[in-house]
Design a protein around this motif. Structure first.
Motif, PDB file in Angstrom:
ATOM      1  N   ASP A 122      27.643  11.747   0.509  1.00  0.00           N
ATOM      2  CA  ASP A 122      27.360  13.100   0.017  1.00  0.00           C
ATOM      3  C   ASP A 122      26.215  13.497  -0.789  1.00  0.00           C
ATOM      4  OD1 ASP A 122      28.895  13.920   2.402  1.00  0.00           O
ATOM      5  OD2 ASP A 122      30.855  14.098   0.914  1.00  0.00           O
ATOM      6  N   ASP A 123      26.273  12.571  -1.959  1.00  0.00           N
ATOM      7  CA  ASP A 123      25.433  12.914  -2.911  1.00  0.00           C
ATOM      8  C   ASP A 123      23.980  12.678  -2.510  1.00  0.00           C
ATOM      9  OD1 ASP A 123      27.338  13.704  -4.942  1.00  0.00           O
ATOM     10  OD2 ASP A 123      27.629  11.600  -5.355  1.00  0.00           O
ATOM     11  N   VAL A 124      23.777  11.498  -1.952  1.00  0.00           N
ATOM     12  CA  VAL A 124      22.561  11.150  -1.384  1.00  0.00           C
ATOM     13  C   VAL A 124      22.303  12.185  -0.440  1.00  0.00           C
ATOM     14  CG1 VAL A 124      21.290   9.299  -0.034  1.00  0.00           C
ATOM     15  CG2 VAL A 124      23.266   8.667  -1.669  1.00  0.00           C
ATOM     16  N   MET A 125      23.062  12.550   0.532  1.00  0.00           N
ATOM     17  CA  MET A 125      22.491  13.509   1.441  1.00  0.00           C
ATOM     18  C   MET A 125      22.147  14.746   0.804  1.00  0.00           C
ATOM     19  SD  MET A 125      25.220  13.641   4.729  1.00  0.00           S
ATOM     20  CE  MET A 125      25.165  15.411   4.940  1.00  0.00           C
ATOM     21  N   MET A 126      22.815  15.213  -0.248  1.00  0.00           N
ATOM     22  CA  MET A 126      22.394  16.511  -1.072  1.00  0.00           C
ATOM     23  C   MET A 126      21.100  16.185  -1.581  1.00  0.00           C
ATOM     24  SD  MET A 126      22.777  19.544  -2.050  1.00  0.00           S
ATOM     25  CE  MET A 126      24.370  20.134  -1.681  1.00  0.00           C
ATOM     26  N   TYR A 127      20.690  15.010  -2.283  1.00  0.00           N
ATOM     27  CA  TYR A 127      19.422  14.697  -2.778  1.00  0.00           C
ATOM     28  C   TYR A 127      18.558  14.703  -1.967  1.00  0.00           C
ATOM     29  CZ  TYR A 127      15.977  12.488  -5.683  1.00  0.00           C
ATOM     30  OH  TYR A 127      14.812  12.057  -6.479  1.00  0.00           O
ATOM     31  N   ASP A 128      18.661  14.071  -0.577  1.00  0.00           N
ATOM     32  CA  ASP A 128      17.748  14.126   0.441  1.00  0.00           C
ATOM     33  C   ASP A 128      17.297  15.449   0.822  1.00  0.00           C
ATOM     34  OD1 ASP A 128      17.639  11.489  -0.151  1.00  0.00           O
ATOM     35  OD2 ASP A 128      18.629  10.874   1.810  1.00  0.00           O
ATOM     36  N   PHE A 129      18.536  16.403   1.026  1.00  0.00           N
ATOM     37  CA  PHE A 129      18.357  17.826   1.555  1.00  0.00           C
ATOM     38  C   PHE A 129      17.497  18.520   0.405  1.00  0.00           C
ATOM     39  CE2 PHE A 129      20.076  22.004   0.832  1.00  0.00           C
ATOM     40  CZ  PHE A 129      20.038  22.786   2.332  1.00  0.00           C
ATOM     41  N   LEU A 130      17.494  18.284  -0.619  1.00  0.00           N
ATOM     42  CA  LEU A 130      16.663  18.748  -1.674  1.00  0.00           C
ATOM     43  C   LEU A 130      15.309  18.525  -1.681  1.00  0.00           C
ATOM     44  CD1 LEU A 130      19.086  18.926  -4.677  1.00  0.00           C
ATOM     45  CD2 LEU A 130      18.474  20.880  -3.355  1.00  0.00           C
ATOM     46  N   LYS A 131      15.056  17.029  -1.392  1.00  0.00           N
ATOM     47  CA  LYS A 131      13.631  16.576  -1.414  1.00  0.00           C
ATOM     48  C   LYS A 131      12.900  17.200  -0.054  1.00  0.00           C
ATOM     49  CE  LYS A 131      13.303  15.153  -4.444  1.00  0.00           C
ATOM     50  NZ  LYS A 131      12.494  14.999  -5.693  1.00  0.00           N
ATOM     51  N   HIS A 132      13.796  17.168   0.919  1.00  0.00           N
ATOM     52  CA  HIS A 132      13.451  17.892   2.196  1.00  0.00           C
ATOM     53  C   HIS A 132      12.821  19.356   2.041  1.00  0.00           C
ATOM     54  CE1 HIS A 132      13.049  18.733   6.484  1.00  0.00           C
ATOM     55  NE2 HIS A 132      13.502  19.736   6.279  1.00  0.00           N
ATOM     56  N   TYR A 133      13.459  20.134   1.290  1.00  0.00           N
ATOM     57  CA  TYR A 133      12.787  21.525   1.113  1.00  0.00           C
ATOM     58  C   TYR A 133      12.259  21.457   0.027  1.00  0.00           C
ATOM     59  CZ  TYR A 133      15.868  23.109   4.741  1.00  0.00           C
ATOM     60  OH  TYR A 133      16.648  23.553   6.092  1.00  0.00           O
ATOM     61  N   ASP A 134      12.041  20.468  -0.760  1.00  0.00           N
ATOM     62  CA  ASP A 134      10.809  20.525  -1.741  1.00  0.00           C
ATOM     63  C   ASP A 134      11.334  21.345  -2.971  1.00  0.00           C
ATOM     64  OD1 ASP A 134       8.539  19.245  -2.610  1.00  0.00           O
ATOM     65  OD2 ASP A 134       7.280  20.390  -1.184  1.00  0.00           O
ATOM     66  N   ILE A 135      12.726  21.207  -3.223  1.00  0.00           N
ATOM     67  CA  ILE A 135      13.338  21.797  -4.148  1.00  0.00           C
ATOM     68  C   ILE A 135      13.289  20.818  -5.580  1.00  0.00           C
ATOM     69  CG2 ILE A 135      15.367  23.206  -5.219  1.00  0.00           C
ATOM     70  CD1 ILE A 135      14.498  24.487  -2.828  1.00  0.00           C
ATOM     71  N   PRO A 136      12.780  21.452  -6.645  1.00  0.00           N
ATOM     72  CA  PRO A 136      12.855  20.464  -7.731  1.00  0.00           C
ATOM     73  C   PRO A 136      14.453  20.051  -7.895  1.00  0.00           C
ATOM     74  CG  PRO A 136      11.366  22.290  -8.109  1.00  0.00           C
ATOM     75  CD  PRO A 136      12.152  22.505  -6.772  1.00  0.00           C
ATOM     76  N   CYS A 137      14.588  18.941  -8.423  1.00  0.00           N
ATOM     77  CA  CYS A 137      16.160  18.548  -8.792  1.00  0.00           C
ATOM     78  C   CYS A 137      16.081  17.831 -10.116  1.00  0.00           C
ATOM     79  CB  CYS A 137      16.468  17.449  -7.531  1.00  0.00           C
ATOM     80  SG  CYS A 137      18.098  16.871  -7.784  1.00  0.00           S
ATOM     81  N   ILE A 138      17.166  18.087 -11.091  1.00  0.00           N
ATOM     82  CA  ILE A 138      17.723  17.503 -12.356  1.00  0.00           C
ATOM     83  C   ILE A 138      18.864  16.987 -12.048  1.00  0.00           C
ATOM     84  CG2 ILE A 138      17.907  17.995 -14.613  1.00  0.00           C
ATOM     85  CD1 ILE A 138      16.336  20.657 -14.026  1.00  0.00           C
ATOM     86  N   VAL A 139      18.797  15.382 -12.294  1.00  0.00           N
ATOM     87  CA  VAL A 139      20.267  15.060 -12.065  1.00  0.00           C
ATOM     88  C   VAL A 139      20.979  14.773 -13.286  1.00  0.00           C
ATOM     89  CG1 VAL A 139      21.428  12.824 -11.204  1.00  0.00           C
ATOM     90  CG2 VAL A 139      19.078  13.436 -10.142  1.00  0.00           C
ATOM     91  N   ILE A 140      22.428  15.176 -13.342  1.00  0.00           N
ATOM     92  CA  ILE A 140      23.005  15.238 -14.537  1.00  0.00           C
ATOM     93  C   ILE A 140      24.172  14.071 -13.985  1.00  0.00           C
ATOM     94  CG2 ILE A 140      24.575  16.151 -15.975  1.00  0.00           C
ATOM     95  CD1 ILE A 140      21.928  17.361 -16.300  1.00  0.00           C
ATOM     96  N   ALA A 141      24.107  12.954 -14.887  1.00  0.00           N
ATOM     97  CA  ALA A 141      25.139  12.150 -14.730  1.00  0.00           C
ATOM     98  C   ALA A 141      26.185  12.072 -15.646  1.00  0.00           C
ATOM     99  CB  ALA A 141      24.608  10.547 -14.930  1.00  0.00           C
ATOM    100  N   THR A 142      27.566  12.813 -15.138  1.00  0.00           N
ATOM    101  CA  THR A 142      28.417  13.359 -16.012  1.00  0.00           C
ATOM    102  C   THR A 142      29.768  12.377 -16.477  1.00  0.00           C
ATOM    103  OG1 THR A 142      29.542  15.347 -16.983  1.00  0.00           O
ATOM    104  CG2 THR A 142      29.641  14.710 -14.710  1.00  0.00           C
ATOM    105  N   LYS A 143      30.642  12.690 -17.282  1.00  0.00           N
ATOM    106  CA  LYS A 143      31.681  11.990 -17.544  1.00  0.00           C
ATOM    107  C   LYS A 143      31.171  10.597 -18.391  1.00  0.00           C
ATOM    108  CE  LYS A 143      34.310  14.305 -13.964  1.00  0.00           C
ATOM    109  NZ  LYS A 143      35.366  14.347 -13.160  1.00  0.00           N
TER     110      LYS A 143
END
Ligand SMILES: Nc1nc2c(ncn2[C@@H]2O[C@H](COP(=O)(O)OP(=O)(O)OP(=O)(O)O)[C@@H](O)[C@H]2O)c(=O)[nH]1
Ligand SMILES: [Mg+2]
Length: 193
Positions: A122-143
Motif C-alpha cells: 500500500d505504501d508503494v502504491m501511494m508513492y507511485d500514485f503521487l508520482k503519477h500525479y506529479d505531486i512532490p513527496c517528502i518521505v518521513i520514516a518514523t518510529k
C-alpha cells in the motif's frame, strides 16, 4: 520554523468544506496507525491537537490545521486497515484522490512510513500514485526511537529501495517520541513554501 499558533480549522469530507484560502498546504499520508497524527503534534509542539490512538482508523476525515496563520497541515485517514469494508475503502480512495488531484495549493504530500518495517504494498502504491500525479513527496520514516541508532542507515536503505525512491525526493528519519528529524523536516517543508 518556530510554531507560535496552531489550531484545527475544519474536518472535511468534500471539497466544498475545504478552507477557502490559498495558503500553502501539506497533506499527511500513510498507513493506518503509522504515526501521522503524532507527526503533526510533534511538529507543532502540541500534545493532543491531532487525535492519536493505539487503535488504527482514528482519523476518518480530512482534518485541516492552520499553523502560524500561514500554512495548513492536512491529516488524512490512513490506508491499509484490514477491518474496513469494500465500500468504505472505495469512499476513502475517492476522498483522497479528489483532494490530491484538485487542491491547487497542495505543495507536497508527506508520506509517513514505519522505519522498522519495509514499506508495504500500500505504501508503494501511494508513492507511485503521487508520482503519477506529479505531486512532490517528502518521505518521513518514523518510529526511529524503536531502532538502535547504529542500525538507522541500514533500515533507511531498505525503505528507499522498497519504495524505489526517486533521487530527487527527500527522506527524513523521524521520531515523534524524541523529536529526531523535526528540524530537518521543517526545513524541507519550508523549502516547498
Ligand atoms: N515509539 C513511537 N511510537 C509512535 C511514534 N509515532 C506514533 N507512535 C504511536 O503509534 C500509534 C499510532 O499513532 P497515530 O499518530 O495515531 O497514527 P495515525 O497514522 O494518525 O493513525 P490513523 O489516524 O489511525 O491513521 C500511537 O500509539 C502512537 O503513540 C513514534 O515516533 N515512536
Ligand atoms: Mg491519525
Amino acid at each position: 520554523m518556530k510554531v507560535v499558533s496552531s489550531d484545527i480549522v475544519i474536518s472535511a469530507v468534500r471539497p466544498a468544506q475545504y478552507p477557502e484560502t490559498d495558503l500553502p498546504e501539506f497533506a499527511l499520508a500513510g498507513r493506518s496507525n503509522v504515526g501521522k497524527s503524532s507527526f503533526i503534534n510533534k511538529m507543532l509542539n502540541r500534545k493532543g491537537l491531532a487525535r492519536i490512538s493505539s487503535k488504527p482508523g482514528k482519523t476518518q476525515t480530512l482534518n485541516f490545521y492552520l499553523i502560524n496563520e500561514i500554512l495548513h497541515f492536512v491529516d488524512v485517514p490512513g490506508y491499509g486497515y484490514a477491518k474496513v469494508s469494500k465500500s468504505e475503502r472505495a469512499a476513502w480512495g475517492k476522498m483522497i484522490e479528489t483532494y490530491i488531484t484538485s487542491r491547487e495549493q497542495l505543495r507536497a504530500v508527506v508520506l509517513i512510513v514505519d522505519l522498522r518495517h519495509p514499506p508495504t504494498q500500500d505504501d508503494v502504491m501511494m508513492y507511485d500514485f503521487l508520482k503519477h500525479y506529479d505531486i512532490p513527496c517528502i518521505v518521513i520514516a518514523t518510529k526511529a526511537d524503536k531502532i538502535p541508532r547504529g542500525k538507522w542507515q541500514k533500515y533507511l536503505k531498505v525503505t528507499k529501495e522498497t519504495l524505489d525512491l526517486d533521487e530527487n525526493d527527500q527522506i527524513v528519519l523521524f521520531s515523534s517520541e524524541t523529536g529526531e528529524g523535526k528540524d530537518k523536516a521543517w526545513s524541507i517543508l519550508q523549502s516547498f513554501m
